[in-house]
Design a protein around this motif. Structure first.
Motif, mmCIF file in Angstrom:
data_model
loop_
_atom_site.group_PDB
_atom_site.id
_atom_site.type_symbol
_atom_site.label_atom_id
_atom_site.label_comp_id
_atom_site.label_asym_id
_atom_site.label_seq_id
_atom_site.Cartn_x
_atom_site.Cartn_y
_atom_site.Cartn_z
ATOM 1 N N LEU A 1 0.836 -1.204 0.000
ATOM 2 C CA LEU A 1 0.000 0.000 0.000
ATOM 3 C C LEU A 1 0.873 1.256 0.000
ATOM 4 C CD1 LEU A 1 -2.781 1.338 0.153
ATOM 5 C CD2 LEU A 1 -2.667 1.096 2.644
ATOM 6 N N LYS A 2 1.956 1.233 0.732
ATOM 7 C CA LYS A 2 2.876 2.373 0.783
ATOM 8 C C LYS A 2 3.381 2.720 -0.612
ATOM 9 C CE LYS A 2 7.014 3.985 3.264
ATOM 10 N NZ LYS A 2 7.842 4.341 2.108
ATOM 11 N N ALA B 1 -11.034 7.126 18.031
ATOM 12 C CA ALA B 1 -10.518 8.250 18.816
ATOM 13 C C ALA B 1 -9.097 8.622 18.409
ATOM 14 C CB ALA B 1 -10.567 7.909 20.302
ATOM 15 N N CYS B 2 -8.247 7.627 18.199
ATOM 16 C CA CYS B 2 -6.838 7.900 17.939
ATOM 17 C C CYS B 2 -6.567 8.383 16.519
ATOM 18 C CB CYS B 2 -5.998 6.665 18.247
ATOM 19 S SG CYS B 2 -5.951 6.269 20.009
ATOM 20 N N PHE B 3 -7.458 8.095 15.598
ATOM 21 C CA PHE B 3 -7.292 8.568 14.224
ATOM 22 C C PHE B 3 -8.230 9.727 13.901
ATOM 23 C CE2 PHE B 3 -5.225 4.447 13.903
ATOM 24 C CZ PHE B 3 -4.151 4.721 13.071
ATOM 25 N N TYR C 1 -1.005 8.471 8.082
ATOM 26 C CA TYR C 1 -1.911 7.890 9.071
ATOM 27 C C TYR C 1 -2.727 6.736 8.468
ATOM 28 C CZ TYR C 1 -0.599 12.082 11.601
ATOM 29 O OH TYR C 1 0.117 13.070 12.226
ATOM 30 N N ILE C 2 -3.011 6.840 7.183
ATOM 31 C CA ILE C 2 -3.634 5.710 6.487
ATOM 32 C C ILE C 2 -2.732 4.490 6.603
ATOM 33 C CG2 ILE C 2 -4.188 4.782 4.181
ATOM 34 C CD1 ILE C 2 -5.335 7.525 3.468
ATOM 35 N N LEU C 3 -1.439 4.691 6.406
ATOM 36 C CA LEU C 3 -0.481 3.589 6.497
ATOM 37 C C LEU C 3 -0.381 3.052 7.917
ATOM 38 C CD1 LEU C 3 2.324 4.886 4.103
ATOM 39 C CD2 LEU C 3 0.860 2.877 3.753
ATOM 40 N N GLU D 1 8.265 0.952 12.802
ATOM 41 C CA GLU D 1 8.389 2.376 13.099
ATOM 42 C C GLU D 1 8.091 3.232 11.876
ATOM 43 O OE1 GLU D 1 11.863 3.584 15.192
ATOM 44 O OE2 GLU D 1 11.904 1.791 16.448
ATOM 45 N N ILE D 2 8.374 2.703 10.700
ATOM 46 C CA ILE D 2 8.092 3.445 9.471
ATOM 47 C C ILE D 2 6.610 3.805 9.409
ATOM 48 C CG2 ILE D 2 8.021 3.281 6.938
ATOM 49 C CD1 ILE D 2 10.411 1.356 7.140
ATOM 50 N N TYR D 3 5.776 2.890 9.859
ATOM 51 C CA TYR D 3 4.328 3.069 9.772
ATOM 52 C C TYR D 3 3.728 3.717 11.015
ATOM 53 C CZ TYR D 3 5.146 -0.197 5.984
ATOM 54 O OH TYR D 3 5.634 -0.792 4.856
#
Length: 223
Positions: free
Chosen positions: A22-23, A63-65, A132-134, A205-207
């Motif tokens: 997806l990235k 909530a977090c997104f 944030y999608i990732l 961590e990249i995501y």
């Protein structure tokens, strides 16, 4: 898996195998300035375990997104149009698909979580940037699609009830990422989940880093 950017001018659809795939696809230049919502579709399993976990985690994800200028404005609007208070079908635990289909037979789908007739779980969330999608795609891949992690989480949440999840949604409406849900704050749930995933390797961590950094500063995705 599939991710759809719902635009006022049409949709951009991305079918992908994993977050890395997806990235790569999101790196193609696309004009999505009129993004109105983001939708994820994943294939359900015969025992509806993925659906159950999606429902359980939904207050944390929502909530977090959150990306609204006014906290959870998108979610509030969704609820105002929903068939149910707090936007959730009230009988997921236990889940009877025949009863579910009968209810929706003559009703419009207005909920953020829905099991469609093709066997795909649809999860809709407010507009968020690609990073944030990732992050969300990675969490779905590692928590819900991964059989081992999904089984661990469902064992942990084996006492879940419909009213607990509904109360979790009520709580995030009042308190956002600082809402209390299932014995912890929503913010703590997400940070602990990300900590465990990031311990397994730098790739995560990249995501997750963009979301992690915002949440640890008590901010959500409204940038």
């Amino acid at each position: 898996m599939k991710m759809i950017k719902v635009l006022t001018s049409g949709n951009l659809s991305y079918t992908y195998n994993n977050s890395s795939d997806l990235k790569d696809k999101l790196e193609e230049v696309r004009d999505d300035n009129d993004l109105s919502e983001v939708k994820f579709l994943i294939t359900s399993d015969k025992d509806h375990e993925k659906l159950a976990l999606f429902v359980i985690l939904s207050p944390i994800f929502l909530a977090c997104f959150d990306s609204s200028i006014e906290e959870l404005e998108f979610f509030k609007e969704k609820i105002s149009k929903s068939n149910f208070p707090y936007g959730l079908y009230p009988e997921f635990f236990p889940f009877d698909e025949d009863k579910y289909r009968k209810f929706y037979k003559d009703k419009e789908i207005k909920e953020d979580i829905f099991l469609n007739e093709e066997g795909f779980i649809e999860f809709t969330i407010n507009p968020i940037g690609d990073k944030y999608i990732l992050a969300l795609a990675y969490l779905i891949e590692k928590l819900i699609e991964d059989d081992k992690n999904r089984n661990k989480l469902l064992t942990y949440f084996d006492k879940i009830r419909n009213d607990i999840v509904i109360n979790g949604r009520r709580s995030i409406l009042a308190n956002g990422i600082q809402a209390f849900y299932l014995s912890k704050y929503v913010l703590v749930w997400m940070i602990e989940i990300m900590d465990k995933l990031m311990d397994k390797g730098k790739k995560s961590e990249i995501y997750l880093k963009p979301l992690y950094e915002r949440l640890t500063n008590l901010k959500t995705c409204n940038e």
